[in-house]
Design a protein around this motif. Structure first.
Motif, PDB file in Angstrom:
ATOM      1  N   VAL A   1       0.702  -1.215   0.110  1.00  0.00           N
ATOM      2  CA  VAL A   1       0.134   0.148   0.074  1.00  0.00           C
ATOM      3  C   VAL A   1       0.955   1.240  -0.027  1.00  0.00           C
ATOM      4  N   VAL A   2       1.790   1.283   0.980  1.00  0.00           N
ATOM      5  CA  VAL A   2       2.794   2.540   1.102  1.00  0.00           C
ATOM      6  C   VAL A   2       3.699   2.494  -0.139  1.00  0.00           C
ATOM      7  N   PHE A   3       4.191   1.453  -0.564  1.00  0.00           N
ATOM      8  CA  PHE A   3       5.134   1.450  -1.598  1.00  0.00           C
ATOM      9  C   PHE A   3       4.426   2.070  -3.130  1.00  0.00           C
ATOM     10  N   GLU A   4       3.143   1.515  -3.425  1.00  0.00           N
ATOM     11  CA  GLU A   4       2.418   2.035  -4.389  1.00  0.00           C
ATOM     12  C   GLU A   4       1.991   3.655  -4.145  1.00  0.00           C
ATOM     13  N   GLU A   5       1.612   3.879  -3.025  1.00  0.00           N
ATOM     14  CA  GLU A   5       1.501   5.390  -2.901  1.00  0.00           C
ATOM     15  C   GLU A   5       2.560   6.272  -3.103  1.00  0.00           C
ATOM     16  N   GLU A   6       3.747   5.738  -2.796  1.00  0.00           N
ATOM     17  CA  GLU A   6       4.970   6.645  -3.009  1.00  0.00           C
ATOM     18  C   GLU A   6       5.222   6.757  -4.500  1.00  0.00           C
ATOM     19  N   ILE A   7       4.865   5.643  -5.374  1.00  0.00           N
ATOM     20  CA  ILE A   7       5.218   5.662  -6.821  1.00  0.00           C
ATOM     21  C   ILE A   7       4.100   6.552  -7.366  1.00  0.00           C
ATOM     22  N   HIS A   8       2.946   6.657  -6.735  1.00  0.00           N
ATOM     23  CA  HIS A   8       1.902   7.552  -7.460  1.00  0.00           C
ATOM     24  C   HIS A   8       2.404   8.942  -6.980  1.00  0.00           C
ATOM     25  N   ASN A   9       2.736   9.163  -5.978  1.00  0.00           N
ATOM     26  CA  ASN A   9       3.301  10.758  -5.703  1.00  0.00           C
ATOM     27  C   ASN A   9       4.389  11.053  -6.599  1.00  0.00           C
ATOM     28  N   VAL A  10       5.243  10.075  -7.001  1.00  0.00           N
ATOM     29  CA  VAL A  10       6.357  10.512  -7.812  1.00  0.00           C
ATOM     30  C   VAL A  10       6.097  10.738  -9.121  1.00  0.00           C
TER      31      VAL A  10
END
Length: 384
Positions: free
Chosen positions: A78-87
């Motif tokens: 969940v957190v990994f995907e959200e960080e990629i989304h933010n990038v």
């Protein structure tokens, strides 16, 4: 002002950390270590925003070090995907309606990229048309097996797959090239041919951009390699999250700030049988040694690469197009055409290192009728 996107990610990490740590009565059976915050050490003259960002990252790591229990796999995702989304959002990598090709090799980076991008496209309504693009180099026992993983991804994520091969584009497989040149310098051929093959495959798919699974470790390695080689032109652009904007098809790296060890999923794990002596392998080993001593060293190297400034007196190559195949090149012939010319003439070292140039070697090579004996196959017929 402190970056709102980074603050959101930090808050997400701390709240997720607190919630998931205390919401499970029993430790999960499958776990992964919590990733470190992706903030490089600021320089002495860094702006206040960087110092605050770094300070918060240190606080986060300190909190995690006091309670080092591993996280549930799903929580990590969940957190990994959200960080990629933010990038993606922060760097405006995509626009709605664009056709995007995902460079898919079957390895873990490209497999995770296909999974994450497919999921984020649905979750955040990017409005992208996604495709998988693979290159078959013709390496028996390696690429044929990894392509099976890509074909599973095609079914698993419902993404159309396009496979282009060295044999179709250049008339040679890597197995055939290695038989002629040996194990030394074969990565030069593969790297040049593969880069152009991806662009040609992307052109066939008529996509707007090509995304690759290059992670932070890969980029740090590239910075070091370009310094060691004295390659100023590549050093000036290798840390960019988007490259090739002045070329046929721009390339994006959504995993630019993701550590290699954070990228986990079902993937093809066998190393290329021809790569043990690759120059990059030595840089990779050095990076891993640095990471063990100081984990943030990877991002600090990237930060250094971003801050390099090329002297105005440095002469940079001027980009043009290959006279033979139309691909981007700073010379009359692109590197792929020069290498291919050497292969077809039985002179495989023609375009490697400091070998003599093409024009010099062509002198005196004439057929019985007095004309130049050139039987090379052009490295492609697509219009760029």
């Amino acid at each position: 002002m402190f970056s709102s996107v980074r603050l959101d990610v930090l808050v997400l990490r701390i709240t997720s950390y607190s919630y998931f740590r205390h919401s499970h009565a029993q430790p999960p059976t499958k776990t992964l270590s919590w990733p470190r915050r992706r903030i490089p050490t600021p320089s002495a003259s860094a702006p206040e925003e960087e110092e605050v960002d770094y300070a918060l990252s240190v606080i986060t790591e300190e909190l995690l070090s006091r309670d080092p229990k591993p996280f549930n796999r799903d929580c990590f995702y969940v957190v990994f995907e959200e960080e990629i989304h933010n990038v993606i959002v922060e760097n405006q990598l995509f626009k709605s309606g664009e056709r995007i090709a995902i460079g898919a090799s079957g390895g873990k980076d490209s497999t995770v990229l296909a999974c994450v991008l497919s999921e984020l496209n649905k979750r955040h309504n990017y409005g992208l048309d996604l495709f998988l693009l693979s290159v078959d180099e013709g390496i028996t026992g390696y690429r044929d097996d990894s392509l099976e993983t890509v074909k599973r991804n095609e079914i698993q994520y419902g993404l159309p797959l396009k496979v282009v091969s060295y044999k179709d584009l250049y008339g040679w497989t890597m197995d055939e090239i290695v038989k002629m040149i040996g194990l030394k310098n074969n990565c030069t051929f593969c790297g040049v041919f593969r880069r152009q093959a991806l662009d040609r495959g992307a052109a066939m798919l008529k996509v707007d951009k090509l995304v690759t699974g290059h992670n932070a470790d890969d980029i740090a390695e590239t910075v070091l390699l370009n310094i060691l080689r004295g390659d100023i032109a590549r050093l000036s652009r290798c840390t960019s999250i988007v490259t090739g904007e002045d070329g046929p098809i721009p390339r994006c790296k959504p995993f630019k700030y993701a550590y290699e060890k954070e990228i986990k999923l079902d993937y093809f794990s066998t190393e290329c049988i021809y790569s043990p002596n690759a120059y990059r392998g030595f840089a990779r080993g050095f990076i891993k040694d640095l990471e063990r001593i100081r984990p943030r060293a990877i991002l600090d190297i990237i930060k250094s690469g971003e801050n390099f400034r090329i002297s105005t007196s440095t002469k940079m190559p001027e980009q043009g197009t290959c006279e033979r195949c139309g691909y981007i090149s700073s010379q009359k012939w692109c590197k792929a055409c020069v290498l291919l010319e050497g292969l077809n003439r039985g002179l495989p070292k023609l375009g490697i290192g400091r070998a003599r140039g093409l024009d010099h070697d062509r002198k005196g090579t004439r057929g019985t009728n007095g004309t130049m004996d050139i039987q090379s196959k052009p490295c492609g017929t697509l219009d760029f």
